[in-house]
Design a protein around this motif. Structure first.
Motif, PDB file in Angstrom:
ATOM      1  N   ASP A  52      -5.822   1.684   9.031  1.00  0.00           N
ATOM      2  CA  ASP A  52      -5.183   2.579  10.004  1.00  0.00           C
ATOM      3  C   ASP A  52      -4.973   3.970   9.403  1.00  0.00           C
ATOM      4  O   ASP A  52      -5.229   4.987  10.050  1.00  0.00           O
ATOM      5  CB  ASP A  52      -3.847   1.981  10.443  1.00  0.00           C
ATOM      6  N   ILE A  53      -4.510   4.023   8.158  1.00  0.00           N
ATOM      7  CA  ILE A  53      -4.312   5.324   7.484  1.00  0.00           C
ATOM      8  C   ILE A  53      -5.653   6.033   7.312  1.00  0.00           C
ATOM      9  O   ILE A  53      -5.776   7.247   7.532  1.00  0.00           O
ATOM     10  CB  ILE A  53      -3.627   5.110   6.120  1.00  0.00           C
TER      11      ILE A  53
ATOM     12  N   ILE B 290      -3.213   6.883  -0.859  1.00  0.00           N
ATOM     13  CA  ILE B 290      -4.407   6.794  -0.005  1.00  0.00           C
ATOM     14  C   ILE B 290      -4.730   8.141   0.629  1.00  0.00           C
ATOM     15  O   ILE B 290      -5.891   8.552   0.700  1.00  0.00           O
ATOM     16  CB  ILE B 290      -4.197   5.713   1.069  1.00  0.00           C
ATOM     17  N   LEU B 291      -3.698   8.871   1.081  1.00  0.00           N
ATOM     18  CA  LEU B 291      -3.922  10.167   1.725  1.00  0.00           C
ATOM     19  C   LEU B 291      -4.537  11.173   0.758  1.00  0.00           C
ATOM     20  O   LEU B 291      -5.233  12.097   1.170  1.00  0.00           O
ATOM     21  CB  LEU B 291      -2.594  10.710   2.275  1.00  0.00           C
TER      22      LEU B 291
ATOM     23  N   PRO C 285       0.831  -1.231   0.000  1.00  0.00           N
ATOM     24  CA  PRO C 285       0.000   0.000   0.000  1.00  0.00           C
ATOM     25  C   PRO C 285       0.852   1.261   0.000  1.00  0.00           C
ATOM     26  O   PRO C 285       1.802   1.372   0.765  1.00  0.00           O
ATOM     27  CB  PRO C 285      -0.809  -0.130   1.298  1.00  0.00           C
ATOM     28  N   ASN C 286       0.483   2.187  -0.875  1.00  0.00           N
ATOM     29  CA  ASN C 286       1.177   3.477  -0.969  1.00  0.00           C
ATOM     30  C   ASN C 286       0.400   4.499  -0.143  1.00  0.00           C
ATOM     31  O   ASN C 286      -0.703   4.901  -0.512  1.00  0.00           O
ATOM     32  CB  ASN C 286       1.270   3.921  -2.425  1.00  0.00           C
ATOM     33  N   SER C 287       0.979   4.916   0.992  1.00  0.00           N
ATOM     34  CA  SER C 287       0.255   5.830   1.885  1.00  0.00           C
ATOM     35  C   SER C 287      -0.036   7.160   1.221  1.00  0.00           C
ATOM     36  O   SER C 287      -1.066   7.780   1.482  1.00  0.00           O
ATOM     37  CB  SER C 287       1.054   6.044   3.171  1.00  0.00           C
TER      38      SER C 287
ATOM     39  N   ASN D 168      -6.812   9.754   9.182  1.00  0.00           N
ATOM     40  CA  ASN D 168      -6.975  10.925   8.321  1.00  0.00           C
ATOM     41  C   ASN D 168      -8.431  11.156   7.910  1.00  0.00           C
ATOM     42  O   ASN D 168      -8.694  11.983   7.046  1.00  0.00           O
ATOM     43  CB  ASN D 168      -6.099  10.774   7.074  1.00  0.00           C
TER      44      ASN D 168
ATOM     45  N   LYS E 297      -3.310  -2.107   7.609  1.00  0.00           N
ATOM     46  CA  LYS E 297      -2.454  -0.940   7.380  1.00  0.00           C
ATOM     47  C   LYS E 297      -3.235   0.173   6.697  1.00  0.00           C
ATOM     48  O   LYS E 297      -3.149   1.341   7.069  1.00  0.00           O
ATOM     49  CB  LYS E 297      -1.242  -1.330   6.534  1.00  0.00           C
ATOM     50  N   ILE E 298      -4.039  -0.210   5.692  1.00  0.00           N
ATOM     51  CA  ILE E 298      -4.833   0.790   4.968  1.00  0.00           C
ATOM     52  C   ILE E 298      -5.918   1.366   5.876  1.00  0.00           C
ATOM     53  O   ILE E 298      -6.155   2.578   5.907  1.00  0.00           O
ATOM     54  CB  ILE E 298      -5.450   0.152   3.712  1.00  0.00           C
TER      55      ILE E 298
END
Length: 719
Positions: free
Chosen positions: A688-689, A665-666, A660-662, A693, A685-686
């Motif tokens: 959590d991001i 996603i952001l 996953p590329n944070s 946010n 992990k996704i």
């Protein structure tokens, strides 16, 4: 120069200068989030430090000064590390306010090495360590922890007298108390690798880049840390933040000036570009009309491009000559702006040298540049803040020259700043009260500046006897010291009498006399605590054994009562802190539980609907569908991803096997999850991001790629 075509040489030079100028006027901004840019900035920083040091060495200004001016490794390395760490902070604070400036570059140039820059020199000139010691002792006594701190003070006369105290006296603390605290400050790094007893602070042991050869803590460091542990951590954080705020406040004022200088220079360069383009066009027209024969005596200087013609050469148009003169004037104006910018950099680095005495040269330079110096409300706390930041290995303590300037401003506000208390010959200067001078100051301007006053420093605006229309801010604490040699108390109540006197406009002779008597009396009255004693073998016993026993009994009882009070206070503070932590933890747990509940409800709904027969649903969306929101789809089998991609435009996909590329996603407004092919680690992990946010998350309810595309399109259309 071309022999056959001298005009072409001038054209080529104009084109070259045009290209250079156009690059200079293009906006530049360091993208510090980019690793390559960050690496390049580190190289620029190394080169800048080397060039700056070589500049002073070549000018013979740095001969014999490397140790005193922190040019050795790892002290110099620590300075560069601090700048690299604070580039992003500075850019975040001021990037939008000054879009035409590269803030990271400005921070670097305002904090370069200088031959005269040294914290050791500052302590020698202003006795900054003494201000730190006074602040610590004031705090210990005000918070009833002084008796506990006593056990960590040096106990031998030899250790105490190894500390030199300048020719002054404090109204609150005994001279030996000041010496003891100074001893702990100066020896706090003893035993650590890189410790240098001849340097006050900011030596290798302070950098944190070297470690002690032994894991066993030394007595000196243990004692200093024990005293510091008695100071409330919130108080320390507060004074540290005041110091940091002053750094950024001062840097902001410098950026404002730099932005003005740079803006003027930018406009001049843009005007020069327009003029050069017109000049280029004129020379190209001349070239078309010029004969093939060479021109004799061609002068190809860009700013005086007047052609001495041969008999067959064409006449140079007057507008070209006039424009050449204009270009020369523009170049001179740009040069003046460049000189002003370099002067500003130099001024910031030389502030500690110029600040003492407010010399006419320094005042003229401030007026010329328009520098606004920060207001120091409590110089003792600012000095202590620097010490605590240094011991915390904070980057702000290593931000030369800005942190050094703030410390210098604070030192200049200390009562003894304008006195000769540090006599290099060891002779105590004679204190004389200049009553006529003091009287003239009060008569000229008795007004208070309450908005710039605290209970530590009371400021008075005094006209300069030398410079016309210039007024200098001084303090009652400083006047009291200069007339008495006694450092006044830091409490407002202790000098409220002076405050009330000077708050009255047009003081009567009786009031002025009372003020003068107060200053004179301050030299004789001893307000110190006489109970401070040193436990040493050589001390002479003047009291009888019985008196000593009685004193010890009373002292022990007082200690027990104070210890009990401290324990009760500690218990109350612990309960308060624990309650605060538990409340915060409960709020955090509740938010997590709410988010998890919502996700479970969403997943249950997805499972129920996915059990329905997909053939019963009729497709109502026309494909391919262009998605309006910034959408990311995560998960799904490769065949599913391959089938859904042609159905949806403007969508980013993260496959089930991809990391996953944070950043992707952001940047999303909504994230769609296909969980039938996704690892648990990637899913959490996704999620959590997304939680941190507050990004919208949706789940596909079907296995069919077409039905999933329809679900996304319908939901976006409805919303």
């Amino acid at each position: 120069m071309s022999i056959n075509n001298p005009i072409q040489d001038v054209i080529d030079r104009i084109k070259s200068d045009l290209e250079k100028l156009e690059q200079e006027v293009a906006p530049t901004r360091s993208d510090l989030a980019d690793p390559n840019t960050k690496q390049q900035k580190a190289k620029e920083l190394d080169a800048f430090f080397v060039d700056r040091i070589n500049l002073f060495k070549d000018a013979d200004l740095g001969v014999g000064l490397p140790e005193n001016n922190d040019w050795e490794y790892p002290v110099l390395e620590r300075r560069k590390i601090a700048l690299m760490h604070l580039f992003a902070e500075a850019q975040g604070r001021f990037g939008d306010k000054y879009p035409e400036l590269d803030i990271a570059d400005q921070l670097m140039r305002f904090n370069g090495p200088l031959a005269t820059l040294s914290f050791q020199t500052l302590d020698q000139d202003y006795y900054a360590e003494l201000a730190m010691a006074i602040w610590i002792l004031d705090h210990l006594k005000a918070n009833d922890v002084y008796e506990e701190a006593l056990r960590y003070f040096p106990t031998s006369r030899r250790e105490i007298d190894s500390v030199y105290l300048p020719y002054l006296s404090d109204s609150v603390h005994h001279d030996d108390e000041l010496k003891c605290m100074l001893y702990l400050i100066r020896n706090r790094n003893r035993g650590m690798k890189g410790y240098n007893k001849d340097r006050a602070f900011c030596d290798e042991a302070d950098t944190g880049l070297t470690k002690s050869d032994t894991n066993e803590p030394t007595r000196d460091r243990t004692n200093f840390d024990a005293v510091m542990s008695l100071i409330d951590k919130e108080v320390i954080r507060s004074v540290q933040q005041d110091f940091i705020d002053l750094i950024w406040e001062f840097f902001d004022s410098l950026l404002s000036i730099m932005n003005s200088f740079n803006g003027d220079r930018l406009q001049l360069k843009k005007k020069m570009i327009r003029c050069l383009k017109e000049q280029l066009s004129g020379y190209e027209d001349m070239q078309v009309k010029a004969p093939a024969a060479p021109m004799v005596g061609q002068n190809s200087d860009l700013f005086d491009p007047v052609v001495t013609r041969s008999a067959s050469a064409p006449e140079v148009p007057p507008e070209l000559k006039q424009r050449a003169i204009l270009l020369d004037d523009l170049a001179n104006e740009i040069g003046k702006r460049n000189d002003m910018i370099e002067t500003l950099y130099l001024y910031v680095m030389l502030i500690p040298d110029w600040i003492n005495g407010n010399t006419p040269e320094a005042i003229d330079m401030q007026v010329y540049l328009g520098v606004r110096t920060p207001i120091i409300r409590n110089p003792y706390s600012i000095c202590f803040a620097f010490l605590s930041l240094l011991d915390a290995h904070s980057d702000y303590a290593w931000l030369y020259n800005l942190s050094y300037d703030i410390l210098a401003f604070a030192c200049q506000c200390l009562p003894w700043a304008d006195s000769n208390v540090v006599d290099p010959d060891g002779n105590a200067p004679e204190i004389r009260i200049d009553y006529p001078y003091l009287k003239s100051l009060i008569e000229k301007d008795p007004d208070w500046h309450e908005d710039k006053s605290t209970d530590t420093i009371y400021e008075l605006n005094i006209p300069s006897p030398v410079l016309k229309n210039h007024r200098t801010m001084t303090s009652i604490a400083k006047l009291a010291f200069l007339t008495s040699g006694l450092i006044p108390p830091r409490s407002g109540e202790s000098i409220s009498f002076t405050n009330s006197l000077l708050s009255v406009t047009g003081l009567a002779p009786e009031a002025r006399s009372a003020l003068y008597n107060y200053f004179a009396l301050a030299h004789a009255v001893n307000q110190k605590d006489p109970a401070f004693q040193i436990s040493e073998e050589e001390q002479v016993e003047d009291d009888s054994a019985q008196e000593q026993q009685d004193n010890e009994s009373r002292t022990e009882e007082i200690k027990k009562l104070k210890a009990q009070i401290r324990r009760l206070k500690d218990m109350v503070n612990q309960v308060k802190h624990r309650n605060k932590d538990l409340t915060a933890e409960l709020d955090k747990t509740k938010k997590t539980a709410d988010a998890t509940t919502a996700e479970l409800a969403e997943l249950r709904s997805m499972i129920r609907e996915s059990c329905d027969t997909e053939e019963m649903n009729v497709t109502t969306v026309e494909f391919p569908y262009s998605v309006k929101q910034r959408t990311v789809i995560v998960g799904g089998h490769e065949s599913w991803v391959k089938a859904i991609k042609p159905l949806l435009n403007n969508v980013r996909f993260i496959g089930a096997s991809e990391q996953p590329n944070s950043g992707v996603i952001l940047n999303a407004e909504v994230v769609w999850m296909q969980t039938n092919a996704m690892a648990h680690s990637g899913f959490y992990k996704i999620i959590d991001i997304i939680r941190k946010n507050d990004i919208k998350v949706r789940y596909f309810k079907y296995a069919s790629a077409e039905k999933c595309a329809e679900q996304l399109a319908l939901e976006e259309t409805e919303s």
